[in-house]
Design a protein around this motif. Structure first.
Motif, PDB file in Angstrom:
ATOM      1  N   ASP A 110      13.747  50.406   7.647  1.00 42.71           N
ATOM      2  CA  ASP A 110      13.526  49.058   8.142  1.00 42.71           C
ATOM      3  C   ASP A 110      12.610  48.348   7.141  1.00 42.71           C
ATOM      4  N   ASP A 160      18.362  40.649   7.567  1.00 39.34           N
ATOM      5  CA  ASP A 160      18.410  40.270   8.974  1.00 39.34           C
ATOM      6  C   ASP A 160      17.404  39.148   9.192  1.00 39.34           C
ATOM      7  N   GLU A 267      18.106  44.511  22.018  1.00 40.85           N
ATOM      8  CA  GLU A 267      19.098  43.551  21.504  1.00 40.85           C
ATOM      9  C   GLU A 267      20.424  43.645  22.261  1.00 40.85           C
ATOM     10  N   ARG A 392       6.592  40.381   9.568  1.00 46.61           N
ATOM     11  CA  ARG A 392       5.651  41.263  10.255  1.00 46.61           C
ATOM     12  C   ARG A 392       4.699  41.728   9.159  1.00 46.61           C
TER      13      ARG A 392
HETATM   14  C1  GLC Z   1      16.812  44.855  13.567  1.00 43.82           C
HETATM   15  C2  GLC Z   1      16.020  44.392  12.360  1.00 43.82           C
HETATM   16  C3  GLC Z   1      14.813  45.257  12.130  1.00 43.82           C
HETATM   17  C4  GLC Z   1      13.990  45.305  13.402  1.00 43.82           C
HETATM   18  C5  GLC Z   1      14.825  45.811  14.568  1.00 43.82           C
HETATM   19  C6  GLC Z   1      14.047  45.757  15.863  1.00 43.82           C
HETATM   20  O1  GLC Z   1      17.418  46.066  13.290  1.00 43.82           O
HETATM   21  O2  GLC Z   1      16.816  44.410  11.198  1.00 43.82           O
HETATM   22  O3  GLC Z   1      14.048  44.766  11.056  1.00 43.82           O
HETATM   23  O4  GLC Z   1      12.843  46.093  13.247  1.00 43.82           O
HETATM   24  O5  GLC Z   1      15.982  45.005  14.707  1.00 43.82           O
HETATM   25  O6  GLC Z   1      14.792  46.169  16.935  1.00 43.82           O
END
Ligand code: GLC
Length: 436
Positions: A110, A160, A267, A392
């Motif tokens: 990430d 992203d 998500e 972040r």
């Molecule tokens: C997505 C983003 C990542 C984030 C994650 C959180 O995958 O690309 O940066 O930490 O979501 O759920």
């Protein structure tokens, strides 16, 4: 027997021996040639490089991995499937490095992991692998996420950025423009709910996990606040702007604009609700755009995207997300691992990956690439959103800082602590962490 006969018999004998000898010699030469060709083919070892990613991501990369195998017969990529939750995969990588016998050559990271992993000495320095020109082809925020103390440890694979999805059809029907401010979002949500057009106004990720921190930096920026200043290590979580951000989130649940289940949503739960036509607005990543256009979705052609809402006079915040590859310090095959990185991050492979999945490239050129734009007309707009992303904090203690924030945010959102108390405690604990 005459002398002449004996001589000719001896000559024949010698000739026969010579023929046999030549025969053996040629056989030996043929054998040596065959073995010389076969042995290396057998002994040329196939090197395996392994990487951990979550199953849906692994499925998406499968065609690229297969293409790599065809073009690089001596290297195999072994994709190990891990849990969906990003934090849990980070824990798996971390414990494997702590135990000192990591099975991973490549580290699929990430955007927030590189400084912690690099500070712990788990990653190879990749600074000399790419020229400054090659590096400048990638999105700046993504590259910066891979740096630690001036060195580069992670090459961006896909980017992203958080954004706001809205129901274009319902807003038009009710005579609204897409909202710019938090107040407008609340007002439109209420009105559409009252008219019975949707069950819910606004969907966001409220579970206690990394997605909560990612979502929160957007609201925080929208109120003009900050989390940790990476230069001075100043902590802004107990400032009025941060408290307002928490109050806003909590109020969406209290007012019934967001479902009570929000405190458990990641998500995917929010995507499914939005895709089933249940809500007016959704905060999520770009991957939703193409999934919500697929068969089975109730909102095909009915939604748009825009940058996140903000307080009057403030800016939108799009959280910089994204995934990249690094090489584990313990890898026995760093050069083969690098070949994989080069291949997967190449323009050609990224183009294919994006066209197939609707995810976001890490190479700037692809946002305006004719084939990409023909399929995804919103990509040039997406580039603008991503170039103004909210980060972040890129600090080595990020994982702990995020844990602290998640804990207190969660308590405030679920009504276990007041926003003021929660954010004061979060700020104090973060200060203690950074001063340690
Ligand atoms: C997505 C983003 C990542 C984030 C994650 C959180 O995958 O690309 O940066 O930490 O979501 O759920």
């Amino acid at each position: 027997m005459t002398i002449g006969k004996r001589v000719s018999q001896r000559t024949r004998g010698v000739k026969a021996k010579t023929t046999i000898l030549y025969g053996f010699l040629s056989l030996a030469i043929v054998l040596v040639a065959i073995l010389g060709w076969i042995i290396p083919a057998f002994t040329q070892q196939v090197v395996t490089v392994s990487v951990l990613m979550h199953a849906p991501e692994a499925a998406e990369w499968k065609p690229s991995v297969e293409e790599f195998h065809q073009t690089h017969p001596n290297i195999r990529i072994e994709v190990i499937e891990g849990p969906n939750d990003a934090d849990q995969r980070e824990d798996l990588y971390t414990s494997s490095f702590l135990l000192g016998n990591s099975p991973y050559d490549l580290v699929f990271m990430d955007v927030t992991w590189a400084s912690k992993f690099a500070a712990a000495g788990w990653l190879m320095d990749l600074s000399d692998r790419l020229s400054p020109e090659q590096l400048s082809a990638f999105l700046e925020g993504d590259v910066n996420g891979g740096r630690y103390q001036g060195k580069l440890y992670r090459i961006p694979l896909r980017s992203d950025a958080g954004m706001l999805y809205y129901r274009k059809d319902l807003l038009e029907q009710a005579g609204y423009e897409p909202p710019e401010t938090f107040a407008e979002l609340v007002e439109i949500s209420r009105s559409l709910q009252q008219q019975g057009l949707v069950d819910w106004g606004y969907l966001w990720q409220g579970k206690q996990y990394e997605g909560l921190s990612a979502m929160f930096v957007e609201i925080l920026k929208g109120y003009g606040g900050f989390w940790v200043d990476p230069q001075t290590l100043e902590v802004g979580l107990d400032r009025p702007e941060a408290i307002q951000a928490v109050q806003f989130l909590r109020s969406t649940i209290e007012k019934g604009i967001s479902p009570p289940g929000t405190t458990t949503y990641t998500e995917e739960e929010t995507r499914l609700l939005f895709q089933n036509g249940k809500a007016a607005f959704l905060r999520n990543w770009p991957y939703v755009f193409s999934l919500a256009a697929q068969e089975g979705s109730a909102i095909i052609g009915k939604y748009g995207i825009k940058p996140m809402v903000h307080a009057p006079g403030r800016d939108s915040g799009a959280c910089q997300g994204g995934w990249g590859l690094g090489i584990a310090k313990t890898s026995q095959h760093p050069d083969e691992a690098w070949k994989v990185i080069e291949f997967l991050t190449s323009e050609e492979i990224q183009r294919k990956f994006i066209l197939a999945t609707g995810k976001v490239p890490s190479l700037k050129s692809l946002f305006n690439d004719p084939t990409v734009v023909a399929k995804y007309p919103h990509y040039p707009q997406l580039l603008e959103v991503i170039e103004n992303a909210a980060l972040r904090p890129p600090i080595a203690q990020y994982a702990q800082a995020s844990d602290i924030l998640q804990r207190y945010l969660s308590a405030a959102i679920a009504n276990r602590l007041s926003p003021e108390k929660a954010m004061k405690a979060a700020a104090d604990e973060t200060r203690r962490l950074l001063n340690r």
